[in-house]
Motif scaffolding. Structure first.
Motif, mmCIF file in Angstrom:
data_model
loop_
_atom_site.group_PDB
_atom_site.id
_atom_site.type_symbol
_atom_site.label_atom_id
_atom_site.label_comp_id
_atom_site.label_asym_id
_atom_site.label_seq_id
_atom_site.Cartn_x
_atom_site.Cartn_y
_atom_site.Cartn_z
ATOM 1 N N GLU A 1 0.903 -1.176 0.052
ATOM 2 C CA GLU A 1 -0.108 0.061 -0.076
ATOM 3 C C GLU A 1 0.913 1.220 0.046
ATOM 4 O OE1 GLU A 1 -2.904 -0.595 3.146
ATOM 5 O OE2 GLU A 1 -3.800 -2.043 2.094
ATOM 6 N N ALA A 2 1.921 1.157 0.807
ATOM 7 C CA ALA A 2 2.962 2.368 1.031
ATOM 8 C C ALA A 2 3.175 2.709 -0.438
ATOM 9 C CB ALA A 2 4.002 2.259 1.973
ATOM 10 N N TRP A 3 3.704 1.625 -1.083
ATOM 11 C CA TRP A 3 4.484 1.642 -2.555
ATOM 12 C C TRP A 3 3.610 2.537 -3.459
ATOM 13 C CZ3 TRP A 3 9.137 -0.827 -3.951
ATOM 14 C CH2 TRP A 3 9.636 -0.538 -5.428
ATOM 15 N N GLU A 4 2.046 1.795 -3.499
ATOM 16 C CA GLU A 4 1.202 2.336 -4.445
ATOM 17 C C GLU A 4 0.886 3.506 -4.165
ATOM 18 O OE1 GLU A 4 -1.663 -1.144 -4.388
ATOM 19 O OE2 GLU A 4 -0.391 -2.029 -5.691
ATOM 20 N N GLU A 5 0.823 4.209 -2.968
ATOM 21 C CA GLU A 5 0.466 5.394 -2.647
ATOM 22 C C GLU A 5 1.522 6.486 -2.669
ATOM 23 O OE1 GLU A 5 -1.360 4.951 1.121
ATOM 24 O OE2 GLU A 5 -2.897 3.698 0.361
ATOM 25 N N GLY A 6 2.867 5.947 -3.273
ATOM 26 C CA GLY A 6 4.005 6.774 -3.290
ATOM 27 C C GLY A 6 4.600 7.156 -2.094
ATOM 28 N N VAL A 7 4.151 6.446 -0.915
ATOM 29 C CA VAL A 7 4.853 6.927 0.383
ATOM 30 C C VAL A 7 5.798 5.581 0.815
ATOM 31 C CG1 VAL A 7 3.175 8.449 1.010
ATOM 32 C CG2 VAL A 7 2.753 6.267 1.567
ATOM 33 N N TYR A 8 6.268 4.914 0.057
ATOM 34 C CA TYR A 8 7.228 3.682 0.443
ATOM 35 C C TYR A 8 8.487 4.201 1.281
ATOM 36 C CZ TYR A 8 9.952 -0.359 0.061
ATOM 37 O OH TYR A 8 10.932 -1.499 0.181
ATOM 38 N N GLU A 9 9.193 5.240 0.730
ATOM 39 C CA GLU A 9 10.362 5.912 1.231
ATOM 40 C C GLU A 9 10.098 6.303 2.642
ATOM 41 O OE1 GLU A 9 13.490 6.319 -0.563
ATOM 42 O OE2 GLU A 9 12.592 4.917 -2.123
ATOM 43 N N SER A 10 8.930 6.874 2.704
ATOM 44 C CA SER A 10 8.707 7.429 4.232
ATOM 45 C C SER A 10 8.147 6.397 5.331
ATOM 46 C CB SER A 10 8.004 9.012 4.139
ATOM 47 O OG SER A 10 6.755 8.534 3.540
ATOM 48 N N GLU A 11 7.328 5.654 4.522
ATOM 49 C CA GLU A 11 6.563 4.746 5.615
ATOM 50 C C GLU A 11 7.356 3.544 5.965
ATOM 51 O OE1 GLU A 11 3.557 4.932 6.980
ATOM 52 O OE2 GLU A 11 3.538 6.968 6.550
ATOM 53 N N VAL A 12 8.084 2.971 5.011
ATOM 54 C CA VAL A 12 8.760 1.669 5.181
ATOM 55 C C VAL A 12 10.195 1.834 5.374
ATOM 56 C CG1 VAL A 12 9.553 -0.687 4.101
ATOM 57 C CG2 VAL A 12 7.163 0.456 3.794
ATOM 58 N N VAL A 13 10.683 1.803 7.065
ATOM 59 C CA VAL A 13 11.805 2.076 7.215
ATOM 60 C C VAL A 13 12.530 1.035 7.819
ATOM 61 C CG1 VAL A 13 11.630 4.531 7.302
ATOM 62 C CG2 VAL A 13 11.032 3.123 9.315
ATOM 63 N N GLN A 14 13.766 0.690 7.962
ATOM 64 C CA GLN A 14 14.445 -0.172 8.558
ATOM 65 C C GLN A 14 13.978 -0.225 10.336
ATOM 66 O OE1 GLN A 14 17.918 -2.072 7.335
ATOM 67 N NE2 GLN A 14 18.699 -2.464 9.259
ATOM 68 N N GLU A 15 13.447 -1.051 10.853
ATOM 69 C CA GLU A 15 12.859 -0.853 12.118
ATOM 70 C C GLU A 15 12.504 -2.337 12.696
ATOM 71 O OE1 GLU A 15 9.425 1.526 12.660
ATOM 72 O OE2 GLU A 15 8.495 0.464 11.189
ATOM 73 N N THR A 16 12.346 -2.169 14.103
ATOM 74 C CA THR A 16 11.552 -3.507 14.644
ATOM 75 C C THR A 16 10.169 -3.296 14.891
ATOM 76 O OG1 THR A 16 13.759 -4.086 15.415
ATOM 77 C CG2 THR A 16 12.172 -4.932 16.759
ATOM 78 N N ARG A 17 9.279 -4.022 14.545
ATOM 79 C CA ARG A 17 7.995 -3.749 14.819
ATOM 80 C C ARG A 17 7.443 -5.035 15.992
ATOM 81 N NH1 ARG A 17 5.773 -0.049 11.441
ATOM 82 N NH2 ARG A 17 3.784 -0.712 11.484
ATOM 83 N N LEU A 18 6.448 -4.726 16.204
ATOM 84 C CA LEU A 18 5.898 -5.943 17.231
ATOM 85 C C LEU A 18 4.549 -5.928 16.780
ATOM 86 C CD1 LEU A 18 6.738 -4.760 21.004
ATOM 87 C CD2 LEU A 18 7.662 -6.851 19.676
ATOM 88 N N PHE A 19 4.099 -7.254 16.704
ATOM 89 C CA PHE A 19 2.619 -7.827 16.213
ATOM 90 C C PHE A 19 1.594 -7.737 17.353
ATOM 91 C CE2 PHE A 19 -0.440 -11.221 15.054
ATOM 92 C CZ PHE A 19 -1.178 -10.388 14.280
ATOM 93 N N ASP A 20 0.623 -7.009 17.188
ATOM 94 C CA ASP A 20 -0.307 -6.894 18.543
ATOM 95 C C ASP A 20 -1.418 -8.038 17.746
ATOM 96 O OD1 ASP A 20 -2.844 -6.250 19.411
ATOM 97 O OD2 ASP A 20 -2.484 -4.104 19.610
ATOM 98 N N ALA A 21 -1.539 -9.163 18.606
ATOM 99 C CA ALA A 21 -2.390 -9.941 18.132
ATOM 100 C C ALA A 21 -3.923 -9.841 18.137
ATOM 101 C CB ALA A 21 -2.150 -11.365 18.638
ATOM 102 N N ASP A 22 -4.094 -8.943 19.029
ATOM 103 C CA ASP A 22 -5.536 -8.483 19.471
ATOM 104 C C ASP A 22 -6.326 -7.766 18.212
ATOM 105 O OD1 ASP A 22 -5.619 -9.918 21.814
ATOM 106 O OD2 ASP A 22 -5.007 -8.123 22.882
ATOM 107 N N ARG A 23 -5.279 -6.869 17.715
ATOM 108 C CA ARG A 23 -5.852 -5.948 16.702
ATOM 109 C C ARG A 23 -5.260 -6.486 15.374
ATOM 110 N NH1 ARG A 23 -3.496 -0.821 18.238
ATOM 111 N NH2 ARG A 23 -4.871 0.042 15.979
ATOM 112 N N GLY A 24 -4.344 -7.508 15.231
ATOM 113 C CA GLY A 24 -3.982 -8.147 13.891
ATOM 114 C C GLY A 24 -3.002 -7.135 13.027
ATOM 115 N N VAL A 25 -2.517 -6.062 14.031
ATOM 116 C CA VAL A 25 -1.511 -5.126 13.200
ATOM 117 C C VAL A 25 0.002 -5.126 14.046
ATOM 118 C CG1 VAL A 25 -3.516 -3.610 12.785
ATOM 119 C CG2 VAL A 25 -2.130 -3.292 14.709
ATOM 120 N N THR A 26 0.807 -4.707 13.114
ATOM 121 C CA THR A 26 2.355 -4.516 13.546
ATOM 122 C C THR A 26 2.309 -3.055 13.822
ATOM 123 O OG1 THR A 26 3.241 -4.106 11.299
ATOM 124 C CG2 THR A 26 3.072 -6.379 12.044
#
Ligand code: ADP
Ligand code: ZN
Ligand code: MG
Length: 475
Positions: A233-258
């Protein structure tokens, strides 16, 4: 635009040694916090680490299992970072020269077997645990210093399905080797997933995001799917560079999001250097001989099941995919029953009942011997296939021998020709008109007679025998 998914997995496997990686504290469960500790794992000044040779052997066994290079000489490094559950202020790990390098395993995908590279597997120690209770936080160091094998894959994995297949294969291998109990709920087999996307055809590696501490196959799949979608989605909306950065994320199982947890450190940030308290590990020759004696692994077992027992690939892979299943299956076969019957009673009937009651095969209320006996009773025509399902239901709930259960449920099949002939005679004489019609060519009525005989026997007559005797009687 079409995208390709790129995934590399880091798996931490807790080795099942009796003692910790660098001290002689037990790794077993402790009733109280901070009981399994000593000056070394508490990081008291002057205490020195000593390498656990069992952990070295177990890492080597893994190396043999994945056809890797086992380094005769490897080095322990200090990986420096601060965290309250890391009393030394660094973790002892391996960096430039891990004990195991350059291996691979195969995963089953829908189309083919795919080879996934394993970059390295290195030994390290686990940290302790921070426990947060309301306004109070505590540190428990029982786990500090527990041996871990960190297994790092190449970025060869192309979908969340493949990621799960890879993890299941890895899980099976460490269970077969018996180097870890690999219990995911208890955290002795945990995974970090590195995920990126790229335009199809491009073979560069794009920015990866690391999702930490995933401890169930289902969560791993969901976390990866969510993350891939976010990148696309970030790629398609032209915001890949700013949205996708090298980082550590956590998965929130209740909400199904990282969610972003922190920026990803580069290895230079850890100031790795060889631990001056530990000599390089130089593996003695006899360790190579010992560790190379690994048991039969899932892939070999799968092939053997196909060849030796004539069962299909799908079932062979399914059964060989779990050591417990495979052992159960071969135990059943040791009672001399037909392999195809064993497969269906294990993977269909028993599996469905275990599934429904949320039980694992190791906790099956019906053991391999009993399930085999049940199959024997079908094979020797004591009971019908249908009745056997009722018997299995009964055995699942009650502690009883197979023959006892059959007796108790009154399901014994009538396979005495005399007894069946008597029932047939009764049915035929009560339906003389239909017998006449049959003899005049209305052959459809045969099924009617079979049905009547089965009904009169309360479903217990051996259907094959009923068919044969009826044919004889009706000419
Ligand atoms: P770190 O400890 O910094 O995460 P590791 O070398 O232990 O580094 O692990 C990196 C993991 O990330 C490996 O499994 C590797 O295959 C994977 N990886 C590297 N680059 C990418 C990428 N662009 N996309 C997906 N996975 C990647
Ligand atoms: Zn200790
Ligand atoms: Mg990582």
């Amino acid at each position: 635009m079409e995208f390709e998914v790129v995934i590399g997995l880091e798996v931490h496997v807790q080795l099942n040694t009796k003692t910790k990686m660098f001290c002689s504290c037990p790794t077993s469960f402790a009733q109280r916090q901070n009981i399994n500790t000593c000056p070394t794992c508490l990081a008291l000044p002057g205490a020195l680490p000593v390498v656990n040779s069992e952990a070295v052997k177990k890492a080597m066994m893994f190396g043999y299992a994945i056809n890797a290079k086992i380094n005769e000489r490897s080095v322990f490094n200090r990986k420096n970072y601060f965290y309250p559950d890391l009393p030394k202020g660094y973790q002892i790990s391996q960096f430039e020269i891990p004990i195991v390098e350059n291996g691979y395993l195969f995963i089953d995908t829908q189309e083919e077997k795919r080879k996934i590279g394993i970059t390295r597997a290195h030994l390290e120690e686990d940290a302790g645990k921070n426990i947060h209770e309301g306004a109070v936080s505590k540190v428990d160091l029982n786990r500090a210093g527990t041996p871990l094998l960190e297994i790092v894959s190449e970025p060869d994995i192309r979908s969340s399905d493949e990621a799960v297949a890879y993890l299941k294969k890895l899980h099976a291998i460490v269970r077969y080797l018996d180097i870890s109990d690999a219990n995911m709920q208890e955290g002795s087999f945990r995974c970090d997933a590195n995920v990126s996307i790229r335009p199809k055809g491009d073979d560069r590696l794009y920015t990866r995001v690391e999702i930490k501490n995933l401890n169930s196959f289902r969560f791993i799949q969901k976390a990866i799917d969510y993350e891939v979608q976010r990148h696309i989605e970030a790629w398609e909306e032209g915001v890949y560079e700013s949205e996708v950065v090298q980082e550590t994320r956590l998965f929130d199982a209740d909400r199904g999001v990282t969610k972003s947890m922190r920026g990803k450190e580069e290895s230079a940030d850890y100031r790795y250097f060889p631990d001056p308290d530990l000599l390089p590990v130089v593996i003695p020759q006899e360790f190579f001989e010992e560790a190379s004696k690994i048991p039969e692994l899932p892939d070999e077992k799968e092939e053997r099941f196909i060849k030796e027992y004539g069962i299909g690939r799908y079932n062979a892979a399914l059964i060989a995919g779990s050591k417990e299943m495979a052992d159960f299956f071969e135990k059943m076969l040791s009672y001399g029953i037909d392999a195809k019957n064993a497969v269906s009673w294990l993977t269909v009937e028993l599996a469905a009942r275990l599934n429904k009651s949320g039980k694992d095969i190791v906790d099956s209320p019906v053991c391999a011997e009993r399930l085999a006996k049940l199959v024997q009773r079908i094979e020797d025509k004591t009971i019908s296939n249908k009745a056997a399902k009722d018997v299995l239901d009964y055995l699942f709930e009650h502690e009883a021998e197979v023959d006892e259960a059959i007796e108790k449920l009154g399901l014994k099949q009538i396979s005495d020709a005399g007894a069946i002939a008597a029932i047939i005679d009764e049915i035929l004489s009560a339906n003389e008109d239909k017998v006449a019609e049959y003899k005049n060519g209305k052959e459809k009525l045969f099924g009617f007679f079979v049905g009547q005989v089965m009904k009169a026997s309360k479903g217990k007559a051996d259907p094959q025998l009923v068919n044969r005797l009826l044919k004889e009687r009706l000419g």
